[in-house]
Enzyme design. Structure first.
Site, PDB file in Angstrom:
ATOM      1  N   ASP A 140       0.830  -1.202   0.000  1.00  0.00           N
ATOM      2  CA  ASP A 140       0.000   0.000   0.000  1.00  0.00           C
ATOM      3  C   ASP A 140       0.865   1.252   0.000  1.00  0.00           C
ATOM      4  O   ASP A 140       1.443   1.611   1.026  1.00  0.00           O
ATOM      5  CB  ASP A 140      -0.908  -0.029   1.230  1.00  0.00           C
ATOM      6  CG  ASP A 140      -1.780   1.193   1.351  1.00  0.00           C
ATOM      7  OD1 ASP A 140      -1.949   1.916   0.356  1.00  0.00           O
ATOM      8  OD2 ASP A 140      -2.309   1.436   2.449  1.00  0.00           O
ATOM      9  N   ASP A 326      -1.864   5.862  -5.226  1.00  0.00           N
ATOM     10  CA  ASP A 326      -2.141   4.963  -4.103  1.00  0.00           C
ATOM     11  C   ASP A 326      -2.424   3.545  -4.586  1.00  0.00           C
ATOM     12  O   ASP A 326      -3.516   3.256  -5.084  1.00  0.00           O
ATOM     13  CB  ASP A 326      -3.337   5.508  -3.319  1.00  0.00           C
ATOM     14  CG  ASP A 326      -3.666   4.686  -2.080  1.00  0.00           C
ATOM     15  OD1 ASP A 326      -2.957   3.705  -1.810  1.00  0.00           O
ATOM     16  OD2 ASP A 326      -4.631   5.037  -1.392  1.00  0.00           O
TER      17      ASP A 326
END
Length: 434
Positions: A140, A326
């Site tokens: 992430d 992201d």
């Protein structure tokens, strides 16, 4: 991923982490996952909004509940959509195989492991060795904690999961009093205590890396038995360990890399990878463009104030608008002006409050979307913007309007672009996939 909800307790500073492999290049491959039962567009949108503390539009919660019920019904009658060509291992078996697969490349300084996108590209999972134990983690670039399911959780919470047991590691050391607590977008989260251990990611290795051991996790993580934790790749200032923040794996491993970069090659329905230590020119076409990153908030953040729809003229949305790259978010959240202009070019597309966002006929031939990445335009393929089926005729858009002054470019952006994260000079590179 995000402006996270940080809850802290008391902790002590960990010993200085020590990378042990020098000047290497390390690669984490991904393969398609055929164990796919459908996407939930409203829930993906809700997760992103909560993750970044954005306002929740009226009607979205009702749309989420409706989509959840419809997805359960489809699963119960054995219906599954959009099955893509994949390997001959499925579901948990594929992830288990990924966790046991490594390339014997230590002699050449290149490490290689497989990684599997869960629910057909909704979430990317990769095997990580921690103290000799392999767990599948979600990489992430929007958060900065490395936390895992641990043996300190209850049996009910760990059933079906692979858990990390510090008692089985000869290199684990507890950081007395240290705690972490993190909350993500869909209300999910984890909390617990903290130690250090040797972490090996396809050959890229750090000793005394902070590893956060969950003693409590939210129900959504419990139910997702393929996922055993997260590995944050944003900047260390977002780390939630208290009272002293800990460095991310990337920050710690950078001195050992051939180049201070990692790349995300998250192509749709094809083998891809995360790679640490180089930018592989074979993975993209043309020249890679690098743009400066604003690290003030701890994200891979850049200006994005222009757009174009298909072959149309470049337009300005909001001067000075910012966006974040992201890997832990699925959708693209763009300025409302971008969303309105894009869907205006899609016949019969509407912003449907009952569906939770923009929807359109599933048989639509969607135009490409051009997004401004720090002053250079990057293409998102229109086919990727058809994200999830809402009903028999309509589909949910993979690009939605952000309700806040921040744009989020998730995996739908990455599927069209090979992206490099340069920690040496805080820049972001991108180019079309090869």
């Amino acid at each position: 991923m995000k402006v996270l909800c940080f809850l802290g307790f008391i902790a002590l500073v960990a010993a200085s982490p020590a990378p042990i492999h020098k000047r290497g290049v390390y690669k984490v491959e991904r393969v398609p996952n055929p164990n796919y039962t459908g996407r939930n567009g409203p829930r993906a949108l809700l997760k992103t909004l909560r993750k970044y503390r954005m306002p929740i539009p009226d009607g979205l919660m009702d749309a989420v509940a409706k989509a959840d019920i419809e997805m359960i019904s489809r699963r119960q009658i054995g219906s599954s959509r959009v099955r893509r060509q994949a390997t001959n291992t499925t579901g948990a078996a594929a992830l288990a195989a990924a966790g046991n697969t490594t390339a014997g490349a230590a002699a050449t300084g290149v490490g290689l492991v497989t990684a599997t996108p869960e629910q057909n590209d909704v979430e990317y999972l990769s095997p990580v060795d921690i103290g000799g134990q392999t767990l599948n983690l979600d990489f992430d670039s929007g958060s900065s904690d490395l936390w895992v399911f641990s043996s300190q959780l209850s049996t009910a919470a760990t059933t079906g999961h692979t858990v990390y047991d510090p008692n089985k590691s000869q290199s684990f050391a507890l950081i007395q009093g240290a705690t972490f607590s993190i909350s993500y977008g869909d209300g999910s989260g984890a909390a617990g205590n903290v130690g250090t251990d040797t972490v090996n990611l396809g050959g890229a290795t750090v000793t005394k890396q902070a590893v956060e051991l969950a003693t409590a996790v939210s129900q959504s993580f419990v139910e997702d038995t393929n996922n055993n934790g997260l590995l944050g790749l944003a900047f260390s200032k977002l780390n939630t360990v208290k009272p002293a923040q800990q460095k991310t794996f990337f920050d710690n491993v950078m001195p050992s890399l051939a180049e201070p970069v990692f790349t995300a090659d998250l192509k749709k329905a094809a083998v891809g990878s995360y790679e640490f230590g180089r930018v592989d020119a074979a993975k993209f076409t043309g020249a890679m463009t690098f743009v400066p990153v604003n690290t003030t908030q701890g994200f891979w953040q850049f200006t994005s104030e222009k757009f174009a729809v298909g072959t149309g003229a470049v337009q300005t949305s909001v001067a000075g608008s910012q966006a974040i790259a992201d890997t832990g978010t699925t959708l693209i959240l763009a300025e409302p002006a971008v969303a309105r202009a894009y869907y205006a070019q899609v016949p019969n597309a509407v912003n449907d409050a009952q569906a939770g966002g923009f929807v359109f006929p599933c048989n639509s031939n969607l135009p490409d979307l051009m997004l401004d990445i720090g002053g250079t335009m990057a293409k998102v393929s229109g086919s990727d913007i058809n994200f999830a089926q809402v009903d028999a005729q309509n589909c949910f858009g993979g690009m939605q309007a952000t309700p806040a002054n921040l744009q989020i470019y998730g995996d739908i952006f990455f599927k069209s672009n090979f992206v490099a994260f340069n920690g040496g000079n805080s820049s972001l590179g991108f180019a079309p996939h090869a």
